[in-house]
Design a protein around this motif. Structure first.
Motif, short mmCIF file in Angstrom:
data_model
loop_
_atom_site.label_atom_id
_atom_site.label_comp_id
_atom_site.label_asym_id
_atom_site.label_seq_id
_atom_site.Cartn_x
_atom_site.Cartn_y
_atom_site.Cartn_z
N UNK A 1 0.83 -1.21 0.00
CA UNK A 1 0.00 0.00 0.00
C UNK A 1 0.86 1.26 0.00
N UNK A 2 1.97 1.23 0.71
CA UNK A 2 2.88 2.38 0.72
C UNK A 2 3.44 2.64 -0.67
N UNK A 3 3.63 1.60 -1.45
CA UNK A 3 4.12 1.76 -2.82
C UNK A 3 3.08 2.46 -3.68
N UNK A 4 1.79 2.24 -3.38
CA UNK A 4 0.73 2.96 -4.10
C UNK A 4 0.81 4.44 -3.76
N UNK A 5 0.92 4.75 -2.47
CA UNK A 5 0.99 6.14 -2.02
C UNK A 5 2.17 6.86 -2.66
#
Length: 46
Positions: free
Chosen positions: A22-26
């Motif tokens: 999810x952090x990679x999406x952000x």
């Protein structure tokens, strides 16, 4: 660099958690759709 392939492998190998994906999406490295493809769950913004 193919971030999708790299992150997908890390997740499949158990090296990354869903939170890390999810952090990679952000950070714009992968899309929410790619998150769902990697984790099997829809991306929900925090």
């Amino acid at each position: 660099m193919d971030w999708f392939a790299i992150i997908k492998k890390f997740y499949a190998d158990g090296d990354w958690t869903k939170d890390q994906v999810a952090a990679a999406v952000v950070k714009g490295k992968i899309t929410p759709e790619q998150y769902e493809e990697i984790t099997g769950e829809p991306y929900v913004e925090a």
